[in-house]
Motif scaffolding. Structure first.
Motif, PDB file in Angstrom:
ATOM      1  N   LEU A  16      -2.027 -11.145   8.040  1.00 37.47           N
ATOM      2  CA  LEU A  16      -3.474 -10.937   8.098  1.00 37.47           C
ATOM      3  C   LEU A  16      -3.831  -9.457   7.992  1.00 37.47           C
ATOM      4  O   LEU A  16      -4.855  -9.094   7.401  1.00 37.47           O
ATOM      5  N   ALA A  17      -2.982  -8.595   8.549  1.00 33.17           N
ATOM      6  CA  ALA A  17      -3.227  -7.157   8.455  1.00 33.17           C
ATOM      7  C   ALA A  17      -3.142  -6.685   7.002  1.00 33.17           C
ATOM      8  O   ALA A  17      -3.946  -5.852   6.556  1.00 33.17           O
ATOM      9  N   ILE A  18      -2.184  -7.221   6.261  1.00 32.13           N
ATOM     10  CA  ILE A  18      -2.079  -6.871   4.838  1.00 32.13           C
ATOM     11  C   ILE A  18      -3.307  -7.366   4.084  1.00 32.13           C
ATOM     12  O   ILE A  18      -3.880  -6.654   3.240  1.00 32.13           O
ATOM     13  N   ASP A  19      -3.754  -8.576   4.389  1.00 30.86           N
ATOM     14  CA  ASP A  19      -4.978  -9.084   3.768  1.00 30.86           C
ATOM     15  C   ASP A  19      -6.147  -8.139   4.028  1.00 30.86           C
ATOM     16  O   ASP A  19      -6.946  -7.847   3.128  1.00 30.86           O
ATOM     17  N   ALA A  20      -6.253  -7.668   5.268  1.00 34.18           N
ATOM     18  CA  ALA A  20      -7.359  -6.782   5.644  1.00 34.18           C
ATOM     19  C   ALA A  20      -7.255  -5.435   4.936  1.00 34.18           C
ATOM     20  O   ALA A  20      -8.265  -4.858   4.523  1.00 34.18           O
ATOM     21  N   LEU A  21      -6.049  -4.917   4.784  1.00 32.55           N
ATOM     22  CA  LEU A  21      -5.866  -3.661   4.060  1.00 32.55           C
ATOM     23  C   LEU A  21      -6.302  -3.804   2.607  1.00 32.55           C
ATOM     24  O   LEU A  21      -6.975  -2.919   2.051  1.00 32.55           O
ATOM     25  N   LEU A  22      -5.935  -4.914   1.997  1.00 33.35           N
ATOM     26  CA  LEU A  22      -6.327  -5.147   0.605  1.00 33.35           C
ATOM     27  C   LEU A  22      -7.842  -5.257   0.481  1.00 33.35           C
ATOM     28  O   LEU A  22      -8.435  -4.729  -0.478  1.00 33.35           O
ATOM     29  N   ARG A  23      -8.491  -5.920   1.428  1.00 35.49           N
ATOM     30  CA  ARG A  23      -9.951  -6.026   1.390  1.00 35.49           C
ATOM     31  C   ARG A  23     -10.609  -4.661   1.538  1.00 35.49           C
ATOM     32  O   ARG A  23     -11.712  -4.429   1.024  1.00 35.49           O
ATOM     33  N   ARG A  24      -9.927  -3.760   2.225  1.00 37.89           N
ATOM     34  CA  ARG A  24     -10.476  -2.418   2.414  1.00 37.89           C
ATOM     35  C   ARG A  24     -10.212  -1.515   1.214  1.00 37.89           C
ATOM     36  O   ARG A  24     -10.552  -0.333   1.247  1.00 37.89           O
ATOM     37  N   GLY A  25      -9.614  -2.053   0.194  1.00 37.24           N
ATOM     38  CA  GLY A  25      -9.438  -1.293  -1.027  1.00 37.24           C
ATOM     39  C   GLY A  25      -8.129  -0.560  -1.149  1.00 37.24           C
ATOM     40  O   GLY A  25      -7.933   0.220  -2.091  1.00 37.24           O
ATOM     41  N   VAL A  26      -7.199  -0.795  -0.229  1.00 38.24           N
ATOM     42  CA  VAL A  26      -5.882  -0.171  -0.348  1.00 38.24           C
ATOM     43  C   VAL A  26      -5.154  -0.813  -1.525  1.00 38.24           C
ATOM     44  O   VAL A  26      -5.110  -2.040  -1.644  1.00 38.24           O
ATOM     45  N   GLU A  27      -4.611   0.010  -2.386  1.00 38.10           N
ATOM     46  CA  GLU A  27      -3.891  -0.511  -3.549  1.00 38.10           C
ATOM     47  C   GLU A  27      -2.656  -1.294  -3.095  1.00 38.10           C
ATOM     48  O   GLU A  27      -1.926  -0.841  -2.200  1.00 38.10           O
ATOM     49  N   PRO A  28      -2.410  -2.456  -3.686  1.00 37.17           N
ATOM     50  CA  PRO A  28      -1.244  -3.254  -3.282  1.00 37.17           C
ATOM     51  C   PRO A  28       0.060  -2.466  -3.314  1.00 37.17           C
ATOM     52  O   PRO A  28       0.897  -2.603  -2.418  1.00 37.17           O
ATOM     53  N   GLY A  29       0.226  -1.613  -4.327  1.00 37.77           N
ATOM     54  CA  GLY A  29       1.461  -0.849  -4.447  1.00 37.77           C
ATOM     55  C   GLY A  29       1.624   0.218  -3.388  1.00 37.77           C
ATOM     56  O   GLY A  29       2.710   0.791  -3.243  1.00 37.77           O
ATOM     57  N   SER A  30       0.545   0.473  -2.627  1.00 36.23           N
ATOM     58  CA  SER A  30       0.601   1.446  -1.533  1.00 36.23           C
ATOM     59  C   SER A  30       0.868   0.779  -0.193  1.00 36.23           C
ATOM     60  O   SER A  30       0.810   1.434   0.849  1.00 36.23           O
ATOM     61  N   ILE A  31       1.123  -0.525  -0.227  1.00 34.83           N
ATOM     62  CA  ILE A  31       1.423  -1.280   0.991  1.00 34.83           C
ATOM     63  C   ILE A  31       2.870  -1.745   0.945  1.00 34.83           C
ATOM     64  O   ILE A  31       3.320  -2.285  -0.070  1.00 34.83           O
ATOM     65  N   VAL A  32       3.588  -1.530   2.027  1.00 43.44           N
ATOM     66  CA  VAL A  32       4.964  -1.992   2.153  1.00 43.44           C
ATOM     67  C   VAL A  32       5.012  -3.112   3.180  1.00 43.44           C
ATOM     68  O   VAL A  32       4.643  -2.918   4.346  1.00 43.44           O
ATOM     69  N   ALA A  33       5.431  -4.281   2.747  1.00 38.08           N
ATOM     70  CA  ALA A  33       5.663  -5.399   3.659  1.00 38.08           C
ATOM     71  C   ALA A  33       7.092  -5.280   4.155  1.00 38.08           C
ATOM     72  O   ALA A  33       8.044  -5.519   3.404  1.00 38.08           O
ATOM     73  N   ALA A  34       7.247  -4.872   5.403  1.00 44.65           N
ATOM     74  CA  ALA A  34       8.569  -4.668   5.995  1.00 44.65           C
ATOM     75  C   ALA A  34       8.964  -5.949   6.720  1.00 44.65           C
ATOM     76  O   ALA A  34       8.384  -6.284   7.756  1.00 44.65           O
ATOM     77  N   VAL A  35       9.933  -6.668   6.166  1.00 47.85           N
ATOM     78  CA  VAL A  35      10.239  -8.016   6.647  1.00 47.85           C
ATOM     79  C   VAL A  35      11.745  -8.207   6.834  1.00 47.85           C
ATOM     80  O   VAL A  35      12.559  -7.583   6.150  1.00 47.85           O
ATOM     81  N   ARG A  36      12.074  -9.076   7.744  1.00 49.59           N
ATOM     82  CA  ARG A  36      13.496  -9.360   7.989  1.00 49.59           C
ATOM     83  C   ARG A  36      14.113 -10.127   6.825  1.00 49.59           C
ATOM     84  O   ARG A  36      15.264  -9.909   6.452  1.00 49.59           O
ATOM     85  N   THR A  37      13.325 -11.053   6.245  1.00 51.40           N
ATOM     86  CA  THR A  37      13.832 -11.889   5.156  1.00 51.40           C
ATOM     87  C   THR A  37      12.918 -11.731   3.949  1.00 51.40           C
ATOM     88  O   THR A  37      11.887 -12.413   3.838  1.00 51.40           O
ATOM     89  N   PRO A  38      13.257 -10.838   3.028  1.00 51.68           N
ATOM     90  CA  PRO A  38      12.382 -10.585   1.879  1.00 51.68           C
ATOM     91  C   PRO A  38      12.047 -11.829   1.070  1.00 51.68           C
ATOM     92  O   PRO A  38      10.958 -11.915   0.485  1.00 51.68           O
ATOM     93  N   GLU A  39      12.949 -12.801   1.036  1.00 53.93           N
ATOM     94  CA  GLU A  39      12.695 -14.012   0.242  1.00 53.93           C
ATOM     95  C   GLU A  39      11.446 -14.755   0.728  1.00 53.93           C
ATOM     96  O   GLU A  39      10.800 -15.476  -0.038  1.00 53.93           O
ATOM     97  N   LYS A  40      11.110 -14.574   1.998  1.00 49.64           N
ATOM     98  CA  LYS A  40       9.936 -15.258   2.547  1.00 49.64           C
ATOM     99  C   LYS A  40       8.630 -14.548   2.181  1.00 49.64           C
ATOM    100  O   LYS A  40       7.552 -15.059   2.494  1.00 49.64           O
TER     101      LYS A  40
END
Length: 287
Positions: A16-40
């Motif tokens: 949800l935080a990533i969704d909110a960042l995107l709505r605020r105009g943050v470019e997708p490529g400027s967001i890093v999803a740091a996850v334990r299992t990248p496949e998910k």
């Protein structure tokens, strides 16, 4: 361009935080999803978000995940008993990677509240404050979803069970808290501490009445002693240790208002009133 990493990005709050960042105009490529299992995180990758492995139990992955990142949203893990070590590893990795700012999802009044659940958050806050990094503590109150997720069960049993008495709970939705986190991550001069809670605190009896009204089924609230609540929850399959944490929180809701919040930090951050209980219940029933 500022790069922002979100830990636990495939979890409820992180996504949800990533969704909110995107709505605020943050470019997708400027967001890093740091996850334990990248496949998910394939869905995030498809939206143009960077996906990087970040396993809290393997610190070397954290340092790599945070390399080139300016700001980190450190979403607290659910590994009770081990999460302080996990959080400290993330803080150390952020510092080693040259991160400039960390926002940490804590709990209301973590430094003074008597609830057992706050101990890990208090320790993490202390570690972050001592790290030399710029930071904000996002002291989240209770998620309304903690209660709306129980609706299928309470419709069957006819009652919410708890030990909170008539204590008031300033609950808000995960989406509200996630939007607040996005606001902090994208503001130029965030505060050090935010005490975050909903605008309209409710009692468990009021919650039950609202669910009853919308569901069209008579649902009440049954208050029981904390020891009995632990017994009931354990018998229903909740691990005894976690059942004790939930009962302890209820006791302090009743006796000390541990989940009430008279401030306006959440409303101020998101720029609107927080989601009303009635709306959160309606959304849960639709779901």
């Amino acid at each position: 361009m500022t790069t922002i990493a979100v830990t636990g990005a495939t979890g409820h709050l992180g996504r949800l935080a990533i969704d909110a960042l995107l709505r605020r105009g943050v470019e997708p490529g400027s967001i890093v999803a740091a996850v334990r299992t990248p496949e998910k995180a394939a869905g995030l990758l498809a939206r143009g978000v960077q996906v990087r492995e970040a396993d809290f139990d393997r610190p070397e992955t954290l340092t790599a995940a945070f390399t080139g990142v300016d700001r980190v949203l450190l979403v607290s893990t659910n590994a009770v008993g081990n999460r302080v070590a996990q959080h400290v590893a993330a803080i150390q990795a952020a510092k080693a990677a040259g991160v400039g700012f960390v926002a940490y999802t804590s709990v209301l009044r973590a430094d003074t509240t008597p609830i057992v659940l706050a101990a890990d958050h208090k320790a993490t806050e202390e570690a972050l404050a001592a790290s030399g990094l710029a930071y904000s503590f996002l002291r989240n109150g209770w998620y309304i979803e903690n209660y709306t997720a129980q609706i299928p069960t309470v419709r069957a049993t006819g009652a919410y069970l708890g030990s909170a008495g008539d204590g008031r709970i300033a609950g808000a939705t995960r989406a509200d808290y996630a939007e607040a986190a996005a606001a902090v991550l994208t503001t130029g001069n965030p505060k050090t501490v935010y005490e975050l809670g909903g605008d309209s605190p409710f009692t468990m009896a009021e919650l039950a009445a609202e669910v009853s009204r919308q569901a069209g089924v008579e649902i009440g609230y049954t208050d029981v002693p904390a020891e009995k609540l632990v017994e009931i929850l354990s018998g229903a399959g909740v691990p005894e240790g976690f059942a004790a944490v939930l009962a302890d929180t209820d006791v302090h809701v009743r006796e000390h208002g541990a989940l009430d919040n008279p401030g306006s930090d959440l409303r101020d951050l998101i720029g609107r009133p927080t989601t009303p209980l009635a709306v959160a219940v309606a959304d849960a029933l639709k779901g």
